[in-house]
Write a protein that holds these residues in place. Structure first.
Motif, PDB file in Angstrom:
ATOM      1  N   ALA A 168       0.987  -1.208  -0.054  1.00 23.82           N
ATOM      2  CA  ALA A 168       0.035  -0.107   0.089  1.00 23.82           C
ATOM      3  C   ALA A 168       0.873   1.268   0.095  1.00 23.82           C
ATOM      4  O   ALA A 168       0.428   2.221  -0.618  1.00 23.82           O
ATOM      5  N   GLN A 169       2.111   1.134   0.712  1.00 25.57           N
ATOM      6  CA  GLN A 169       2.837   2.358   0.706  1.00 25.57           C
ATOM      7  C   GLN A 169       3.366   2.595  -0.882  1.00 25.57           C
ATOM      8  O   GLN A 169       3.718   3.804  -0.933  1.00 25.57           O
ATOM      9  N   GLU A 191       1.244   4.714  -4.567  1.00 26.73           N
ATOM     10  CA  GLU A 191       1.141   6.005  -5.435  1.00 26.73           C
ATOM     11  C   GLU A 191       2.412   5.987  -6.300  1.00 26.73           C
ATOM     12  O   GLU A 191       2.156   6.418  -7.570  1.00 26.73           O
ATOM     13  N   GLN A 199     -12.463   2.229   4.346  1.00 33.61           N
ATOM     14  CA  GLN A 199     -11.180   2.878   4.622  1.00 33.61           C
ATOM     15  C   GLN A 199     -10.186   2.510   3.464  1.00 33.61           C
ATOM     16  O   GLN A 199      -9.349   3.470   3.098  1.00 33.61           O
ATOM     17  N   LYS A 200     -10.002   1.258   3.314  1.00 29.04           N
ATOM     18  CA  LYS A 200      -9.101   0.784   2.171  1.00 29.04           C
ATOM     19  C   LYS A 200      -9.304   1.516   0.856  1.00 29.04           C
ATOM     20  O   LYS A 200      -8.468   1.832   0.014  1.00 29.04           O
ATOM     21  N   VAL A 258     -11.086   4.368   0.362  1.00 35.92           N
ATOM     22  CA  VAL A 258     -10.869   5.706   0.335  1.00 35.92           C
ATOM     23  C   VAL A 258      -9.384   6.102   0.243  1.00 35.92           C
ATOM     24  O   VAL A 258      -9.247   7.049  -0.235  1.00 35.92           O
ATOM     25  N   ASP A 259      -8.471   5.204   1.017  1.00 31.25           N
ATOM     26  CA  ASP A 259      -7.054   5.631   0.846  1.00 31.25           C
ATOM     27  C   ASP A 259      -6.594   5.587  -0.631  1.00 31.25           C
ATOM     28  O   ASP A 259      -6.097   6.291  -0.883  1.00 31.25           O
ATOM     29  N   ILE A 260      -7.137   4.454  -1.317  1.00 32.34           N
ATOM     30  CA  ILE A 260      -6.948   4.332  -2.686  1.00 32.34           C
ATOM     31  C   ILE A 260      -7.446   5.539  -3.791  1.00 32.34           C
ATOM     32  O   ILE A 260      -6.621   6.060  -4.376  1.00 32.34           O
ATOM     33  N   GLU A 290      -7.870   8.681  -2.358  1.00 32.32           N
ATOM     34  CA  GLU A 290      -7.033   9.838  -2.190  1.00 32.32           C
ATOM     35  C   GLU A 290      -5.940  10.019  -2.977  1.00 32.32           C
ATOM     36  O   GLU A 290      -5.296  11.005  -3.518  1.00 32.32           O
ATOM     37  N   ILE A 291      -5.270   8.584  -3.094  1.00 33.81           N
ATOM     38  CA  ILE A 291      -4.116   8.584  -4.028  1.00 33.81           C
ATOM     39  C   ILE A 291      -4.467   9.071  -5.388  1.00 33.81           C
ATOM     40  O   ILE A 291      -3.757   9.916  -6.071  1.00 33.81           O
ATOM     41  N   ARG A 323      -5.166  12.681  -5.655  1.00 31.91           N
ATOM     42  CA  ARG A 323      -3.651  13.363  -5.834  1.00 31.91           C
ATOM     43  C   ARG A 323      -3.011  13.269  -6.993  1.00 31.91           C
ATOM     44  O   ARG A 323      -2.399  14.497  -7.666  1.00 31.91           O
TER      45      ARG A 323
END
Length: 138
Positions: A78-79, A82, A110-111, A113-115, A117-118, A121
Protein backbone atom coordinates in the motif's frame (compact mmCIF):
# COMPACT_ATOMS: atom_id res chain seq x y z
CA UNK A 1 -101.64 31.77 0.02
CA UNK A 2 -98.71 29.47 0.65
CA UNK A 3 -96.13 31.25 2.81
CA UNK A 4 -93.81 28.38 3.62
CA UNK A 5 -90.13 29.07 3.79
CA UNK A 6 -87.91 27.73 1.11
CA UNK A 7 -84.97 25.74 2.22
CA UNK A 8 -81.77 27.25 0.99
CA UNK A 9 -79.11 24.87 -0.22
CA UNK A 10 -75.71 25.77 1.04
CA UNK A 11 -72.63 24.69 -0.81
CA UNK A 12 -69.96 23.37 1.49
CA UNK A 13 -66.65 21.69 0.62
CA UNK A 14 -65.38 19.10 3.03
CA UNK A 15 -61.76 19.86 3.88
CA UNK A 16 -61.28 17.53 6.81
CA UNK A 17 -59.18 15.09 4.75
CA UNK A 18 -56.94 17.94 3.55
CA UNK A 19 -55.07 17.85 6.86
CA UNK A 20 -54.23 14.19 6.39
CA UNK A 21 -53.03 14.75 2.84
CA UNK A 22 -50.80 17.66 3.86
CA UNK A 23 -49.38 15.64 6.74
CA UNK A 24 -48.47 12.73 4.46
CA UNK A 25 -46.89 15.08 1.89
CA UNK A 26 -44.81 16.75 4.58
CA UNK A 27 -43.76 13.36 5.96
CA UNK A 28 -42.81 12.14 2.47
CA UNK A 29 -40.63 15.18 1.75
CA UNK A 30 -38.93 14.93 5.15
CA UNK A 31 -38.05 11.28 4.57
CA UNK A 32 -36.83 11.89 1.03
CA UNK A 33 -34.72 14.88 2.08
CA UNK A 34 -32.89 12.78 4.70
CA UNK A 35 -32.00 10.20 2.05
CA UNK A 36 -30.06 12.77 0.06
CA UNK A 37 -26.55 12.61 1.47
CA UNK A 38 -24.25 15.53 0.60
CA UNK A 39 -21.19 13.64 1.91
CA UNK A 40 -20.95 11.26 -1.04
CA UNK A 41 -17.59 10.19 -2.42
CA UNK A 42 -17.46 11.53 -5.92
CA UNK A 43 -15.80 9.28 -8.45
CA UNK A 44 -14.51 10.75 -11.66
CA UNK A 45 -16.20 8.44 -14.15
CA UNK A 46 -15.24 8.27 -17.81
CA UNK A 47 -17.50 10.03 -20.26
CA UNK A 48 -19.49 7.63 -22.45
CA UNK A 49 -20.78 10.25 -24.89
CA UNK A 50 -17.55 10.70 -26.83
CA UNK A 51 -17.85 10.29 -30.57
CA UNK A 52 -14.48 8.61 -31.06
CA UNK A 53 -13.54 5.51 -29.17
CA UNK A 54 -9.94 5.07 -28.23
CA UNK A 55 -8.87 1.60 -27.27
CA UNK A 56 -6.66 2.03 -24.25
CA UNK A 57 -5.63 -0.37 -21.56
CA UNK A 58 -6.67 0.99 -18.15
CA UNK A 59 -4.59 0.40 -15.07
CA UNK A 60 -6.20 -2.08 -12.68
CA UNK A 61 -5.77 -1.84 -8.91
CA UNK A 62 -7.05 -4.90 -7.05
CA UNK A 63 -7.38 -5.50 -3.31
CA UNK A 64 -8.16 -9.06 -2.22
CA UNK A 65 -9.90 -10.27 0.93
CA UNK A 66 -6.59 -10.47 2.83
CA UNK A 67 -5.80 -6.81 2.03
CA UNK A 68 -3.03 -7.49 -0.49
CA UNK A 69 -2.75 -4.80 -3.19
CA UNK A 70 -2.10 -5.64 -6.85
CA UNK A 71 -1.40 -3.24 -9.73
CA UNK A 72 -2.11 -4.89 -13.09
CA UNK A 73 -1.97 -8.32 -11.36
CA UNK A 74 1.51 -7.51 -9.98
CA UNK A 75 1.71 -7.58 -6.16
CA UNK A 76 2.72 -4.37 -4.42
CA UNK A 77 2.29 -2.87 -0.98
CA UNK A 78 0.00 0.00 0.00
CA UNK A 79 2.91 2.39 0.65
CA UNK A 80 4.39 1.94 -2.85
CA UNK A 81 1.01 2.17 -4.60
CA UNK A 82 1.25 5.91 -5.32
CA UNK A 83 4.72 5.60 -6.86
CA UNK A 84 3.68 2.62 -8.99
CA UNK A 85 0.59 4.42 -10.29
CA UNK A 86 2.60 7.56 -11.03
CA UNK A 87 5.18 5.61 -13.05
CA UNK A 88 2.54 3.61 -14.96
CA UNK A 89 0.60 6.76 -15.87
CA UNK A 90 3.80 8.51 -16.98
CA UNK A 91 4.73 5.51 -19.18
CA UNK A 92 1.31 5.43 -20.89
CA UNK A 93 1.34 9.21 -21.56
CA UNK A 94 -2.44 9.55 -21.52
CA UNK A 95 -4.36 12.81 -21.28
CA UNK A 96 -6.99 11.34 -18.97
CA UNK A 97 -5.61 8.21 -17.27
CA UNK A 98 -8.17 5.76 -15.93
CA UNK A 99 -7.76 3.32 -13.06
CA UNK A 100 -10.22 0.48 -12.49
CA UNK A 101 -10.61 -0.39 -8.80
CA UNK A 102 -11.42 -3.98 -7.92
CA UNK A 103 -11.87 -4.13 -4.15
CA UNK A 104 -13.12 -7.28 -2.42
CA UNK A 105 -16.53 -6.85 -0.79
CA UNK A 106 -15.21 -8.01 2.58
CA UNK A 107 -12.72 -5.12 2.77
CA UNK A 108 -13.59 -2.08 4.85
CA UNK A 109 -14.33 1.24 3.22
CA UNK A 110 -11.16 2.90 4.58
CA UNK A 111 -8.99 0.84 2.19
CA UNK A 112 -11.07 2.09 -0.74
CA UNK A 113 -10.94 5.69 0.49
CA UNK A 114 -7.15 5.53 0.84
CA UNK A 115 -6.82 4.42 -2.80
CA UNK A 116 -9.29 7.10 -3.95
CA UNK A 117 -7.22 9.76 -2.15
CA UNK A 118 -4.09 8.60 -4.01
CA UNK A 119 -6.00 8.87 -7.29
CA UNK A 120 -7.24 12.32 -6.37
CA UNK A 121 -3.70 13.51 -5.63
CA UNK A 122 -2.48 12.16 -8.99
CA UNK A 123 -5.54 13.57 -10.85
CA UNK A 124 -6.59 10.15 -12.14
CA UNK A 125 -10.08 9.02 -13.10
CA UNK A 126 -11.04 6.14 -10.84
CA UNK A 127 -13.84 3.70 -11.64
CA UNK A 128 -14.93 0.98 -9.23
CA UNK A 129 -15.72 -2.39 -10.76
CA UNK A 130 -18.80 -4.14 -9.41
CA UNK A 131 -20.45 -7.47 -10.01
CA UNK A 132 -24.02 -7.62 -11.25
CA UNK A 133 -26.51 -9.13 -8.81
CA UNK A 134 -27.91 -12.47 -9.85
CA UNK A 135 -31.65 -13.04 -9.85
CA UNK A 136 -32.97 -14.88 -6.78
CA UNK A 137 -34.73 -17.52 -8.89
CA UNK A 138 -31.61 -18.65 -10.73
Amino acid sequence: MNLSRRRKLSSHVETSSMNDIMFFLMLFFLIVSTMVNPNVIKLLLPNAKSSKQVMKQPVTVSVDAAGAVFVNKKPTNAQALEGELKSLIANQQLDLPTVVLRVDASQNVQKLVDILEIGNRLKIKMVMATQAQQAAGK
